[in-house]
Motif scaffolding. Structure first.
Motif, PDB file in Angstrom:
ATOM      1  N   TYR A 111       0.746  -1.336   0.049  1.00 51.43           N
ATOM      2  CA  TYR A 111      -0.053   0.051   0.055  1.00 51.43           C
ATOM      3  C   TYR A 111       0.873   1.149   0.118  1.00 51.43           C
ATOM      4  CZ  TYR A 111      -3.207  -3.391   1.964  1.00 51.43           C
ATOM      5  OH  TYR A 111      -3.854  -4.671   2.102  1.00 51.43           O
ATOM      6  N   SER A 154       1.418  10.796   7.023  1.00 51.89           N
ATOM      7  CA  SER A 154       0.113  11.436   6.851  1.00 51.89           C
ATOM      8  C   SER A 154      -0.936  10.565   7.728  1.00 51.89           C
ATOM      9  CB  SER A 154      -0.271  11.383   5.407  1.00 51.89           C
ATOM     10  OG  SER A 154      -0.422   9.992   4.818  1.00 51.89           O
ATOM     11  N   ARG A 155      -1.964  11.035   7.748  1.00 48.92           N
ATOM     12  CA  ARG A 155      -3.160  10.197   8.569  1.00 48.92           C
ATOM     13  C   ARG A 155      -3.457   9.231   7.977  1.00 48.92           C
ATOM     14  NH1 ARG A 155      -6.655  11.447  12.192  1.00 48.92           N
ATOM     15  NH2 ARG A 155      -4.959  12.868  13.105  1.00 48.92           N
ATOM     16  N   GLY A 156      -3.656   9.046   6.414  1.00 50.28           N
ATOM     17  CA  GLY A 156      -3.870   7.694   5.652  1.00 50.28           C
ATOM     18  C   GLY A 156      -2.689   6.590   5.933  1.00 50.28           C
ATOM     19  N   GLU A 157      -1.443   7.231   5.868  1.00 46.75           N
ATOM     20  CA  GLU A 157      -0.369   6.516   6.092  1.00 46.75           C
ATOM     21  C   GLU A 157      -0.309   5.882   7.352  1.00 46.75           C
ATOM     22  OE1 GLU A 157       2.899   8.515   2.654  1.00 46.75           O
ATOM     23  OE2 GLU A 157       2.681   9.493   4.810  1.00 46.75           O
ATOM     24  N   ASN A 159      -2.790   5.238   9.205  1.00 46.29           N
ATOM     25  CA  ASN A 159      -3.719   4.218   9.359  1.00 46.29           C
ATOM     26  C   ASN A 159      -3.295   2.710   8.808  1.00 46.29           C
ATOM     27  OD1 ASN A 159      -5.535   5.645  11.068  1.00 46.29           O
ATOM     28  ND2 ASN A 159      -6.549   6.352   9.392  1.00 46.29           N
ATOM     29  N   LEU A 160      -2.729   3.031   7.552  1.00 48.17           N
ATOM     30  CA  LEU A 160      -2.026   1.987   6.859  1.00 48.17           C
ATOM     31  C   LEU A 160      -1.219   1.167   7.678  1.00 48.17           C
ATOM     32  CD1 LEU A 160      -1.895   3.015   3.250  1.00 48.17           C
ATOM     33  CD2 LEU A 160      -3.317   1.332   3.943  1.00 48.17           C
ATOM     34  N   SER A 196     -10.730   4.108   7.408  1.00 44.47           N
ATOM     35  CA  SER A 196     -10.950   5.484   7.554  1.00 44.47           C
ATOM     36  C   SER A 196      -9.427   6.090   7.044  1.00 44.47           C
ATOM     37  CB  SER A 196     -10.955   5.976   9.083  1.00 44.47           C
ATOM     38  OG  SER A 196      -9.759   5.407   9.868  1.00 44.47           O
ATOM     39  N   SER A 197      -9.886   7.325   6.525  1.00 42.83           N
ATOM     40  CA  SER A 197      -8.753   8.119   5.734  1.00 42.83           C
ATOM     41  C   SER A 197      -8.151   7.466   4.696  1.00 42.83           C
ATOM     42  CB  SER A 197      -7.754   8.454   6.906  1.00 42.83           C
ATOM     43  OG  SER A 197      -8.190   9.312   8.029  1.00 42.83           O
ATOM     44  N   LEU A 198      -8.663   6.365   4.152  1.00 40.30           N
ATOM     45  CA  LEU A 198      -7.895   5.686   2.957  1.00 40.30           C
ATOM     46  C   LEU A 198      -8.725   6.038   1.835  1.00 40.30           C
ATOM     47  CD1 LEU A 198      -7.203   2.049   4.274  1.00 40.30           C
ATOM     48  CD2 LEU A 198      -5.835   4.069   4.421  1.00 40.30           C
ATOM     49  N   ASP A 199      -8.006   6.040   0.425  1.00 42.37           N
ATOM     50  CA  ASP A 199      -8.677   6.380  -0.707  1.00 42.37           C
ATOM     51  C   ASP A 199      -9.499   4.792  -1.157  1.00 42.37           C
ATOM     52  OD1 ASP A 199      -6.629   4.695  -1.993  1.00 42.37           O
ATOM     53  OD2 ASP A 199      -5.481   6.432  -2.205  1.00 42.37           O
ATOM     54  N   ASN A 202      -6.975   1.944  -1.990  1.00 40.01           N
ATOM     55  CA  ASN A 202      -6.400   1.076  -0.781  1.00 40.01           C
ATOM     56  C   ASN A 202      -7.650   0.485  -0.116  1.00 40.01           C
ATOM     57  OD1 ASN A 202      -3.703   1.392  -0.807  1.00 40.01           O
ATOM     58  ND2 ASN A 202      -3.944   3.638  -0.073  1.00 40.01           N
TER      59      ASN A 202
END
Length: 372
Positions: A111, A154-157, A159-160, A196-199, A202
């Motif tokens: 990811y 980042s927030r998305g990273e 969460n991943l 959450s916060s993922l595109d 992902n």
């Protein structure tokens, strides 16, 4: 009418879940935000402790799990940025005794492009990224990329990373055939909205990787997944075909009772929610390749509802019926096209909009506008 069960307490609801898991390997729940998905997952965990003399049986991922990872942004020095792990939790039981980094990275590299390392003595995670060197030139001998340490991801990273940490623990529990490892107590995985916060790309990847991993358990460890994300739910639905699964729509009725409605035979509410999501994409002119897949899926389910075998039934008597049929066949072609989130050209966007608007008008769906 699909069968419904009503509960006035979370305890009654999770008792139903545990009874179901004696018969199936998966529970898949669609529920809008505000229904109490996170509280339900915690009650399921707590009930496991009550049933097992204080010993837990559920490895869960929810908002509380994410809070076990705490950022220290080094406000004073602005250089030593890292995540502090709350290692007193059972979640981190194998942190210092198992080599987790390689396993976590094997999931993460699917990811993301950032790297990390553990400071085991201080229970920290330090992140790094390879970034373009502004001083690079082909003739000056300087490297094209440099590694920046202690970066704030980042927030998305973030969460991943947390999700890949969790997947690694699930993997350890599944692989512990002798029952001697630090996660030998796990009998259930409970996953609440991990995206959450993922595109969307992902989100789809998370869904497919999750089911691929949990299938390796072969029913030894049961899995519950709850979500409000219609695309994520739709992918999970398809990935779990052939598995022993119960699928529910969870909501509160007018009496504020928690209500479970089976959606095993006919996909009810989650497809209406998905239709709302597709209309929002059309309204905002943000239409991607996978949206045609999702739209075709809705047309297929609608045709099935009317006892028809082909989605073309839904296009009959539309002014551009032939064009719509060709577009849906072409642009949703191939099993994996949903996994390639390419934004469409303007002419295909317009075509998508025309199809979905005509479909909604023909069948008089009352579609709620989602937040963009």
């Amino acid at each position: 009418m699909a069968k419904t069960n009503k509960y006035k307490t979370l305890n009654g609801l999770v008792s139903k879940y545990r009874d179901d898991l004696k018969e199936v390997d998966y529970l898949l729940l669609f529920a809008h935000n505000g229904v109490g998905k996170t509280r339900t997952s915690m009650e399921f965990k707590d009930k496991g402790k009550r049933l097992n003399n204080g010993n837990g049986d559920t490895l869960y991922f929810n908002a509380y799990t994410e809070d076990l990872f705490i950022w220290d942004n080094d406000i004073i020095g602005d250089t030593d940025r890292h995540i502090k792990l709350t290692t007193t939790s059972n979640f981190f039981r194998g942190f210092k005794t198992l080599a987790l980094e390689e396993k976590i990275f094997s999931h993460l590299e699917r990811y993301a492009t950032f790297d990390f390392r553990f400071d085991y003595d201080n229970s920290k995670v330090i992140f790094s990224k390879n970034e373009k060197n502004p001083q690079y030139h082909p003739n000056n001998g300087k490297p094209e990329y440099i590694t920046n340490e202690n970066v704030k991801i980042s927030r998305g990273e973030e969460n991943l990373f947390k999700w890949c940490f969790y997947l690694t623990l699930c993997e350890l529990a599944i692989e512990d055939e002798e029952g001697t490892g630090p996660y030998n107590w796990v009998r259930n995985f409970y996953i609440d909205d991990p995206i959450s916060s993922l595109d969307d790309n992902n989100a789809i990847g998370v869904a497919t990787d999750l089911i691929s991993l949990t299938k390796k358990s072969k029913g030894k460890i049961k899995t519950i997944i709850s979500t409000h994300h219609s695309l994520f739910y739709n992918v999970l639905w398809n990935e779990l075909r052939g598995e022993k699964t119960k699928r529910y729509f969870l909501y509160k009725n007018k009496k504020e009772e928690l209500t479970l409605q089976l959606t095993d035979d006919t996909p009810y509410f989650h497809h209406v929610a998905l239709l709302a999501e597709l209309k929002t994409a059309a309204d905002n002119n943000k239409v991607y390749s996978y949206h045609f897949n999702a739209l075709r899926s809705i047309l297929e389910k609608t045709a099935s509802f009317f006892g028809k075998k082909d989605f073309r039934f839904c296009l009959e008597e539309m002014e551009d019926e032939i064009l719509y049929n060709r577009a849906l066949n072409l642009l949703s072609h191939g099993k994996y096209s949903i996994y390639q989130p390419v934004e469409l050209a303007d002419d295909n966007k317009d075509l998508f909009k025309n199809i979905i608007y005509d479909f909604i008008d023909k069948y008089e769906f009352e579609v709620v506008q989602l937040n963009s």
